[in-house]
Write an enzyme that holds these catalytic residues in place. Structure first.
Site, PDB file in Angstrom:
ATOM      1  N   TYR A   1       0.830  -1.205   0.000  1.00  0.00           N
ATOM      2  CA  TYR A   1       0.000   0.000   0.000  1.00  0.00           C
ATOM      3  C   TYR A   1       0.864   1.254   0.000  1.00  0.00           C
ATOM      4  O   TYR A   1       1.793   1.403   0.798  1.00  0.00           O
ATOM      5  CB  TYR A   1      -0.912   0.027   1.234  1.00  0.00           C
TER       6      TYR A   1
ATOM      7  N   GLY B   1      -5.734   5.516  -0.020  1.00  0.00           N
ATOM      8  CA  GLY B   1      -7.120   5.498   0.428  1.00  0.00           C
ATOM      9  C   GLY B   1      -7.970   4.601  -0.438  1.00  0.00           C
ATOM     10  O   GLY B   1      -7.563   3.466  -0.764  1.00  0.00           O
TER      11      GLY B   1
END
Length: 514
Positions: free
Chosen positions: A55, A62
């Protein structure tokens, strides 16, 4: 005297070291051992992320995390999060609070769990030590995924963009970097996310709040001690036997502080000598028990004492934590995704702190009213007016300011911690509002110093009116003479707003013993 260096090491940083960095002229450094950990973490992330989905390294942010980022766009991704999130609004946060936030971010990165390039450590150190403070708007953070917007404004200046406060003025960052010889930091594979993702803004504000709240509490204890001297209270409300049967540490410590402060005062009365001597009087001129704002100080300020102590522990724990996501853990050879950026710990403590400060200031306002109200104190002229009643007005109008400011604090003390509003496509479906909470606490504390300043003005005026200075305890005499050295006794009516500001500055900068 050699310049003090505060070194960030594995033991962490304490509140006194933060105070030295923010207010004592100290410079910051990072231990070589931690720098080695940072370097190791960076290289581990580079190798680990080659064939894995991480990530914010090779995904969007997000709700956009479902989109994979091409290898050739990874570096641009890090610039994009900083620039796209530099969208704060409202007046800028004062430089000392922003500097505190940068120190907190440095503490997080120095622990070696963020996968950042080691050069970022030095860039942060340079900004802190040169006292270059980014322009950071006060509005923007919801306090989960950290302080994304405000931290993006800090990140923006580290890469040479945006604006900074330097030598008291706002300048383009590039100009100040050129002047000081600092090179803009070049982002690698994760620094954009690492710089924006964490609780550093709320923690930075919280640290300054804590330092100032500790001072306010000290001044409230001193003012309360001097008030009981002015009222010539009986001394047994501070007795260890009385306070010791209430099993709360704050109450016991508060009473002990005031007992020590009032040692050798000639103004406190001894109940045993005056009332336990078989007297048959039908009326007592001296109150057998004074008003609650004088008699119940340990019971009112005791919970404030405990709240400040707990807040200190939580805020320092957060300072020395890693508020990042994901966590790059070389020791286990893994990268962990979670929510360490969530600011509930700070948000909750800031709400509790501002409630405690507001109650403290309510006590000060009631003590001030005691001094103002001649029918209540029965020993002073109305509004401690040392001039001609009717022609002069003493501190009548200053009480308006103190009362108004106390009322504002009462309204501001509604808990922000409970104000979660989902956003970010409901990815951030429960948030902390931690920076809002910290900034509201900041306002409450600033207001508190204004009320406290007016209260001290009234105290020294009352002491002069009673000609009691030489009968005060030695410690009270010291405070009295310090204030009178720059705020002389007044009789005539003149604008006093600058006097209020001078006493605020005195209260903020006076050294206290923790």
């Amino acid at each position: 005297m050699p310049l003090k260096i505060v070194e960030i090491s594995e033991k962490g940083v304490d509140i006194d070291e933060i105070e030295q960095l923010l207010f004592g002229g100290a410079k910051v450094a990072v231990s070589s051992k931690l720098k080695d950990k940072v370097t190791k973490s960076f290289h581990f992330l580079q190798e680990f992320s080659v064939d894995k989905v991480i990530y914010g390294v090779n995904t969007g942010f997000g709700p956009m995390a479902q989109y994979h980022i091409k290898d050739e766009e990874i570096n641009q991704l890090q610039y994009n999060i900083i620039r796209s999130h530099s969208v704060g609004a409202g007046p800028p946060i004062e430089p000392v609070y922003v500097k505190s936030a940068m120190i907190d971010r440095l503490c997080t990165f120095a622990q070696g769990y963020s996968g950042i390039h080691p050069a970022l450590i030095q860039t942060l150190i340079d900004f802190i030590n040169f006292d270059i403070n980014p322009y950071v708007p006060s509005h923007g953070s919801v306090g989960a995924s950290g302080d994304l917007v405000q931290l993006a404004h800090i990140a923006l200046v580290l890469i040479g963009e945006g604006e900074v406060f330097y030598n008291g003025k706002l300048h383009p960052t590039a100009d100040v970097m050129k002047q000081t010889g600092i090179e803009p930091f070049k982002l690698h594979i994760r620094e954009g996310l690492a710089l924006t993702n964490g609780t550093s803004m709320m923690t930075g504000v919280g640290l300054v709040n804590l330092i100032l709240a500790r001072k306010l509490l000290h001044h409230a204890l001193v003012a309360s001690a001097m008030m009981n001297e002015i009222a010539q209270s009986y001394d047994d409300f501070l007795a260890p036997e009385l306070n010791g049967v209430k099993r709360h540490n704050g109450q016991v410590e508060t009473a002990a502080f005031m007992r020590e402060w009032l040692k050798d005062s000639e103004l406190l009365r001894n109940r045993k000598k005056e009332l336990y001597n078989g007297t048959k009087a039908s009326h007592f001129k001296q109150k057998v028990q004074p008003y609650y704002s004088l008699r119940c100080v340990p019971q009112v300020l005791g919970p404030v004492w405990d709240t400040v102590k707990i807040a200190q522990q939580v805020i320092i724990d957060e300072l020395n934590s890693v508020s990042d996501n994901p966590i790059v853990d070389c020791s286990s050879g893994n990268i962990y995704h979670g929510g360490n950026f969530h600011g509930d710990y700070i948000s909750f403590e800031m709400d509790k702190l501002k409630i405690a400060v507001t109650k403290m200031i309510m006590l000060m306002e009631r003590q001030l009213n005691y001094l103002m109200h001649d029918k209540v104190n029965e020993i002073l002229p109305p509004f401690v007016n040392l001039g001609t009643l009717g022609l002069n007005y003493g501190m009548q109008a200053m009480q308006f300011t103190a009362t108004s400011t106390t009322a504002e604090n009462q309204t501001l003390s509604y808990p922000m911690y409970l104000h979660s509003i989902p956003n970010n496509n409901d990815n951030q479906d429960i948030v902390s509002m931690g920076t809002n909470s910290a900034l509201l606490a900041k306002t409450v504390i600033e207001n508190g110093f204004q009320v406290m300043a007016i209260h001290y003005m009234a105290i020294v005026q009352a002491i002069d009116c009673l000609q009691a200075a030489e009968k005060l305890s030695p410690k009270s005499q010291e405070i009295y003479h310090e204030i009178r050295s720059f705020f002389p006794t007044f009789v005539d009516d003149k604008p006093r707003y600058k006097d209020i500001n001078r006493i605020v500055e005195y209260l903020k900068t006076k050294s206290i013993v923790s």
